[in-house]
Enzyme design. Structure first.
Site, PDB file in Angstrom:
ATOM      1  N   ASN A   1       6.236   4.470  18.523  1.00 56.99           N
ATOM      2  CA  ASN A   1       6.200   4.451  17.153  1.00 56.99           C
ATOM      3  C   ASN A   1       5.100   3.717  15.722  1.00 56.99           C
ATOM      4  O   ASN A   1       5.016   2.485  16.618  1.00 56.99           O
ATOM      5  CB  ASN A   1       7.477   4.152  15.898  1.00 56.99           C
ATOM      6  CG  ASN A   1       7.477   5.009  14.696  1.00 56.99           C
ATOM      7  OD1 ASN A   1       7.040   6.035  15.013  1.00 56.99           O
ATOM      8  ND2 ASN A   1       7.830   3.916  13.876  1.00 56.99           N
TER       9      ASN A   1
ATOM     10  N   ASP B   1       4.663   8.778   3.648  1.00 58.49           N
ATOM     11  CA  ASP B   1       4.696   8.621   2.164  1.00 58.49           C
ATOM     12  C   ASP B   1       2.826   8.602   1.572  1.00 58.49           C
ATOM     13  O   ASP B   1       1.962   7.916   2.812  1.00 58.49           O
ATOM     14  CB  ASP B   1       5.148   7.218   1.206  1.00 58.49           C
ATOM     15  CG  ASP B   1       5.376   5.760   2.360  1.00 58.49           C
ATOM     16  OD1 ASP B   1       4.091   5.580   3.350  1.00 58.49           O
ATOM     17  OD2 ASP B   1       5.641   5.277   2.366  1.00 58.49           O
TER      18      ASP B   1
ATOM     19  N   GLU C   1       5.208  -0.315  16.586  1.00 58.98           N
ATOM     20  CA  GLU C   1       3.776  -1.211  16.183  1.00 58.98           C
ATOM     21  C   GLU C   1       3.631  -2.491  17.272  1.00 58.98           C
ATOM     22  O   GLU C   1       2.789  -3.049  16.857  1.00 58.98           O
ATOM     23  CB  GLU C   1       4.308  -2.110  15.232  1.00 58.98           C
ATOM     24  CG  GLU C   1       4.249  -1.536  14.189  1.00 58.98           C
ATOM     25  CD  GLU C   1       4.486  -1.444  12.649  1.00 58.98           C
ATOM     26  OE1 GLU C   1       4.443  -2.920  12.592  1.00 58.98           O
ATOM     27  OE2 GLU C   1       5.618  -0.240  11.816  1.00 58.98           O
TER      28      GLU C   1
ATOM     29  N   GLU D   1       7.603   8.396   8.878  1.00 64.65           N
ATOM     30  CA  GLU D   1       7.678   7.522   8.141  1.00 64.65           C
ATOM     31  C   GLU D   1       6.414   7.932   6.469  1.00 64.65           C
ATOM     32  O   GLU D   1       6.229   6.979   5.796  1.00 64.65           O
ATOM     33  CB  GLU D   1       6.888   6.219   8.112  1.00 64.65           C
ATOM     34  CG  GLU D   1       7.781   6.089   9.363  1.00 64.65           C
ATOM     35  CD  GLU D   1       8.209   4.226   9.772  1.00 64.65           C
ATOM     36  OE1 GLU D   1       7.050   3.351   9.322  1.00 64.65           O
ATOM     37  OE2 GLU D   1       8.283   3.363  10.627  1.00 64.65           O
TER      38      GLU D   1
ATOM     39  N   HIS E   1       1.549   6.608   6.840  1.00 64.88           N
ATOM     40  CA  HIS E   1       1.995   5.733   5.686  1.00 64.88           C
ATOM     41  C   HIS E   1       0.095   5.737   4.828  1.00 64.88           C
ATOM     42  O   HIS E   1      -0.391   5.043   4.775  1.00 64.88           O
ATOM     43  CB  HIS E   1       1.586   4.336   5.396  1.00 64.88           C
ATOM     44  CG  HIS E   1       3.387   3.811   5.920  1.00 64.88           C
ATOM     45  ND1 HIS E   1       4.857   4.386   5.198  1.00 64.88           N
ATOM     46  CD2 HIS E   1       4.341   3.902   6.895  1.00 64.88           C
ATOM     47  CE1 HIS E   1       5.462   4.524   6.302  1.00 64.88           C
ATOM     48  NE2 HIS E   1       5.374   3.620   7.202  1.00 64.88           N
TER      49      HIS E   1
HETATM   50  O1  G3I Z   1      18.496  -7.334   2.719  1.00 65.05           O
HETATM   51  C1  G3I Z   1      17.965  -7.980   2.069  1.00 65.05           C
HETATM   52  C2  G3I Z   1      18.727  -8.719   0.723  1.00 65.05           C
HETATM   53  O2  G3I Z   1      19.699  -9.401   1.666  1.00 65.05           O
HETATM   54  C3  G3I Z   1      18.236  -9.805  -0.214  1.00 65.05           C
HETATM   55  O3  G3I Z   1      18.769  -9.568  -1.567  1.00 65.05           O
HETATM   56  C4  G3I Z   1      16.685  -9.341  -0.628  1.00 65.05           C
HETATM   57  C5  G3I Z   1      15.238  -9.990  -1.138  1.00 65.05           C
HETATM   58  O4  G3I Z   1      14.036  -9.353  -1.555  1.00 65.05           O
HETATM   59  O5  G3I Z   1      15.647  -8.603   0.698  1.00 65.05           O
HETATM   60  C6  G3I Z   1      16.354  -8.115   1.466  1.00 65.05           C
HETATM   61  O6  G3I Z   1      15.703  -7.709   2.248  1.00 65.05           O
HETATM   62  C7  G3I Z   1      14.173  -6.816   2.542  1.00 65.05           C
HETATM   63  C8  G3I Z   1      14.912  -5.259   3.370  1.00 65.05           C
HETATM   64  O7  G3I Z   1      14.096  -4.293   3.212  1.00 65.05           O
HETATM   65  C9  G3I Z   1      16.172  -4.674   2.998  1.00 65.05           C
HETATM   66  O8  G3I Z   1      15.971  -4.645   1.577  1.00 65.05           O
HETATM   67  C10 G3I Z   1      13.395  -7.378   2.667  1.00 65.05           C
HETATM   68  O9  G3I Z   1      12.752  -8.389   1.563  1.00 65.05           O
HETATM   69  C11 G3I Z   1      12.547  -6.405   2.965  1.00 65.05           C
HETATM   70  O10 G3I Z   1      11.015  -7.129   3.230  1.00 65.05           O
HETATM   71  C12 G3I Z   1      12.193  -5.056   3.759  1.00 65.05           C
HETATM   72  O11 G3I Z   1      11.384  -4.867   3.511  1.00 65.05           O
HETATM   73  C13 G3I Z   1      11.156  -3.577   4.260  1.00 65.05           C
HETATM   74  C14 G3I Z   1      10.235  -3.574   5.346  1.00 65.05           C
HETATM   75  O12 G3I Z   1       9.679  -2.404   6.368  1.00 65.05           O
HETATM   76  C15 G3I Z   1       9.774  -5.037   6.242  1.00 65.05           C
HETATM   77  O13 G3I Z   1       8.656  -4.670   7.639  1.00 65.05           O
HETATM   78  C16 G3I Z   1      11.335  -2.602   3.846  1.00 65.05           C
HETATM   79  O14 G3I Z   1      12.071  -2.041   2.592  1.00 65.05           O
HETATM   80  C17 G3I Z   1      11.274  -1.333   5.014  1.00 65.05           C
HETATM   81  O15 G3I Z   1      11.131   0.393   4.502  1.00 65.05           O
HETATM   82  C18 G3I Z   1       9.943  -1.263   5.813  1.00 65.05           C
HETATM   83  O16 G3I Z   1       9.889  -0.500   6.233  1.00 65.05           O
HETATM   84  C19 G3I Z   1       8.883  -0.333   7.563  1.00 65.05           C
HETATM   85  C20 G3I Z   1       9.851   0.490   8.657  1.00 65.05           C
HETATM   86  O17 G3I Z   1      10.470   0.006   9.598  1.00 65.05           O
HETATM   87  C21 G3I Z   1       8.197   0.364   9.633  1.00 65.05           C
HETATM   88  N1  G3I Z   1       7.077   1.046   9.434  1.00 65.05           N
HETATM   89  C22 G3I Z   1       6.430   0.359   8.624  1.00 65.05           C
HETATM   90  C23 G3I Z   1       7.567   0.466   7.056  1.00 65.05           C
HETATM   91  C24 G3I Z   1       6.567   0.054   6.005  1.00 65.05           C
HETATM   92  O18 G3I Z   1       6.639  -1.112   5.730  1.00 65.05           O
END
Ligand code: G3I
Length: 335
Positions: free
Chosen positions: A191, A256, A150, A254, A226
């Site tokens: 990516n 969906d 990105e 990715e 996405h």
């Molecule tokens: O690890 C913490 C955990 O300790 C805490 O308790 C919890 C509370 O909300 O948060 C956890 O972290 C989260 C993390 O995912 C792991 O689950 C974050 O809040 C959350 O923001 C994070 O979201 C991820 C997101 O990227 C962040 O940008 C999504 O799971 C993940 O699917 C998403 O993936 C991205 C790709 O990397 C890049 N392209 C877009 C895609 C979708 O946003």
């Protein structure tokens, strides 16, 4: 380590030789391409959710760690690396002969806070050290790395981030040079999202790719995909092809396809058509090497927390029921 070059040379023979029962799963039907999913550590290790692992093993032939290779997890403090969660996912992948995509090394998001706090003059060496250490740790085990993720805005300009601000536009080339040196056998990818159709952003990515390719520094481009139900770009296949024509492989990284929830019958039908459309676009492009869905079941999808009121993005619903899109995807993969 998987070698898609060899696989693709004999792809039509391999497909002809495959008995039809072997094509009853997504991964078998996709072969010689891979069909993969983003897998999260918490989901993989959840002992009360055996279905997640069973479906992953039965239906998928590859994975991308959903969060566990991101900077905030792998280098939470400067010079202090932690690959524990990523190792567990990679070991699972290796045990099941999966294709593994590494995601991601240089990204403005999910970056450890210290990177924005160090002196400007240290950002370059911090980026190089991060790339080198992560890739060396997993050397020889990762099919492809998303080196920069990105890096562009939707209008095609460079996205502002700590690397652009402190290193300048050269951060792209330096990142890929560093990555090439760290694991010369890994495929190096760029990516991004909103690059799936021909537009200002994908034009800029293509320019970057041509420049990096002329220096032997890039091998592939990932199109996150996405999508929103009913809004998959019509020119997806043509856009993938123009990147292949520039000398790189491509992948849907990715996938969906989300909708407002709850969904009705016409949305469900369009969702199923859209998945088939994306699969067909990839399959029509010889060097589209694989498809990764961003998760397996809606119950763990990132969508509702980012887009409240939306969901239904994946192939299995919250109760692990296969959706119509599962069957249209399987059918499209078989053709
Ligand atoms: O690890 C913490 C955990 O300790 C805490 O308790 C919890 C509370 O909300 O948060 C956890 O972290 C989260 C993390 O995912 C792991 O689950 C974050 O809040 C959350 O923001 C994070 O979201 C991820 C997101 O990227 C962040 O940008 C999504 O799971 C993940 O699917 C998403 O993936 C991205 C790709 O990397 C890049 N392209 C877009 C895609 C979708 O946003």
């Amino acid at each position: 380590m998987h070698c898609f070059g060899a696989l693709f040379v004999s792809s039509s023979l391999a497909l002809a030789a495959t008995a039809s029962p072997a094509k009853s799963t997504l991964k078998a039907a996709a072969s010689p391409r891979y069909f993969a999913a983003a897998i999260g550590y918490g989901h993989l290790t959840n002992k009360t959710d055996h279905l997640f692992r069973e479906i992953a093993v039965a239906e998928y032939g590859g994975l991308t760690p959903e969060n566990e290779m991101k900077w905030e997890i792998t280098e939470p403090e400067q010079g202090v690396f932690n690959f524990t969660q990523a190792e567990i996912i990679v070991s699972f992948a290796e045990a099941h002969d999966y294709v593994i995509r590494g995601h991601t090394l240089v990204w403005y998001s999910q970056l450890a806070p210290w990177v924005t706090e160090i002196p400007e003059s240290e950002v370059l060496s911090a980026m190089q050290n991060h790339i080198t250490t992560a890739m060396t740790h997993f050397k020889g085990r990762i099919y492809a790395w998303d080196v920069v993720n990105e890096g562009f805005n939707d209008d095609g300009t460079f996205r502002d981030n700590v690397f652009l601000e402190n290193i300048g536009e050269d951060y792209f080339e330096i990142a890929y040079q560093t990555a090439r040196k760290a694991d010369p056998r890994a495929k190096l990818y760029y990516n991004d999202y909103n690059t799936e159709g021909v537009n200002n952003k994908s034009d800029s990515v293509l320019s970057l790719v041509k420049s990096l390719k002329s220096k032997g520094l890039i091998d592939g481009v990932g199109f996150q995909s996405h999508f929103i139900v009913g809004s998959v770009p019509n020119d997806l296949q043509a856009n993938l092809q123009r990147f292949v024509d520039a000398g790189v492989e491509v992948a849907i990284t990715e996938l969906d396809i989300r909708a407002n929830t709850p969904v009705n019958a016409s949305v469900i039908a369009q969702h199923a058509k859209d998945f088939a459309f994306v699969v067909n676009a990839c399959q029509a492009v010889k060097k589209c090497v694989g498809i990764t869905t961003w998760g397996i079941t809606d119950s763990y999808s990132w969508i509702p927390s980012t887009f409240p009121g939306q969901g239904y993005g994946l192939l299995w619903d919250d109760s692990y029921e296969k959706k119509p899109a599962y069957y249209t995807t399987l059918t499209a993969l078989r053709t």
